[in-house]
Design a protein around this motif. Structure first.
Motif, PDB file in Angstrom:
ATOM      1  N   ILE A  50       0.841  -1.202   0.000  1.00 31.90           N
ATOM      2  CA  ILE A  50       0.000   0.000   0.000  1.00 31.90           C
ATOM      3  C   ILE A  50       0.876   1.252   0.000  1.00 31.90           C
ATOM      4  N   ARG A  53       2.594   1.883  -3.267  1.00 34.31           N
ATOM      5  CA  ARG A  53       1.683   2.535  -4.219  1.00 34.31           C
ATOM      6  C   ARG A  53       1.532   4.015  -3.880  1.00 34.31           C
ATOM      7  N   ASP A  59       3.112  -0.455  -8.018  1.00 36.30           N
ATOM      8  CA  ASP A  59       2.150  -1.522  -7.742  1.00 36.30           C
ATOM      9  C   ASP A  59       2.773  -2.916  -7.802  1.00 36.30           C
ATOM     10  N   MET A  62       1.870  -5.551  -4.989  1.00 35.63           N
ATOM     11  CA  MET A  62       0.477  -5.767  -4.579  1.00 35.63           C
ATOM     12  C   MET A  62       0.004  -7.204  -4.793  1.00 35.63           C
ATOM     13  N   LEU A  66      -1.310  -9.512  -1.726  1.00 28.26           N
ATOM     14  CA  LEU A  66      -2.693  -9.995  -1.628  1.00 28.26           C
ATOM     15  C   LEU A  66      -2.751 -11.515  -1.617  1.00 28.26           C
ATOM     16  N   GLN A 107      -8.246  -2.538  -1.762  1.00 30.80           N
ATOM     17  CA  GLN A 107      -7.448  -3.692  -2.190  1.00 30.80           C
ATOM     18  C   GLN A 107      -8.030  -4.992  -1.657  1.00 30.80           C
TER      19      GLN A 107
END
Length: 150
Positions: A50, A53, A59, A62, A66, A107
């Motif tokens: 996060i 970003r 990114d 990410m 995740l 997200q």
């Protein structure tokens, strides 16, 4: 891990250091899981992604963050209902709280990951967190005493 890293380095990370920090956070959680039934991590690689970003428009962390977040039984997201407090070189200021929280929720939602919102103060806040944790682990966790009886 990030707090320790910043204290050691005396600064916040550069963009090229973010991936290693996220990986080390994940590694430390995995090590803790080897010796415990329940592990509570103050942060995960998702927060590093996060901030990558937000601060660096990067990114690249990410998807991995995740993917790793999916392995955890519960994700808690704190409400911004406590006063902001400076915390050395890590905290950017009260103006960042809202956008960061919105990014986290976006997200998680975009990835189909549920989360529990932690609200309140003092024991009320702790109870809020515990309700979410208990709901997440109840179907799969038996306390030691129950396991010994089975």
């Amino acid at each position: 891990w990030l707090r320790h890293w910043c204290e050691q380095q005396g600064r916040t990370p550069r963009p090229d250091e973010q991936a290693a920090i996220a990986a080390e956070q994940t590694r430390r959680i995995e090590v803790a899981c080897q010796g415990h039934d329940i592990v509570v991590a103050d942060t995960t690689a998702l927060m590093t992604a996060i901030y990558s970003r937000l601060l660096f428009q990067d990114d690249s962390l990410m998807d991995t963050a995740l993917h790793t977040q999916r392995l955890y039984a519960v994700t808690l997201v704190t409400a911004n209902d406590l006063p902001w407090q400076a915390d050395g070189i890590q905290r950017d200021g009260a103006h960042v709280r809202g956008p960061v929280r919105q990014m986290v929720i976006a997200q998680l939602g975009g990835a189909g990951l549920a989360y529990g919102e932690v609200t309140g103060t003092g024991t009320e806040r702790l109870a809020s967190a515990l309700r979410h944790v208990q709901a997440a682990i109840a179907p799969v966790w038996k306390p030691e005493a129950d396991r010994n009886r089975a």
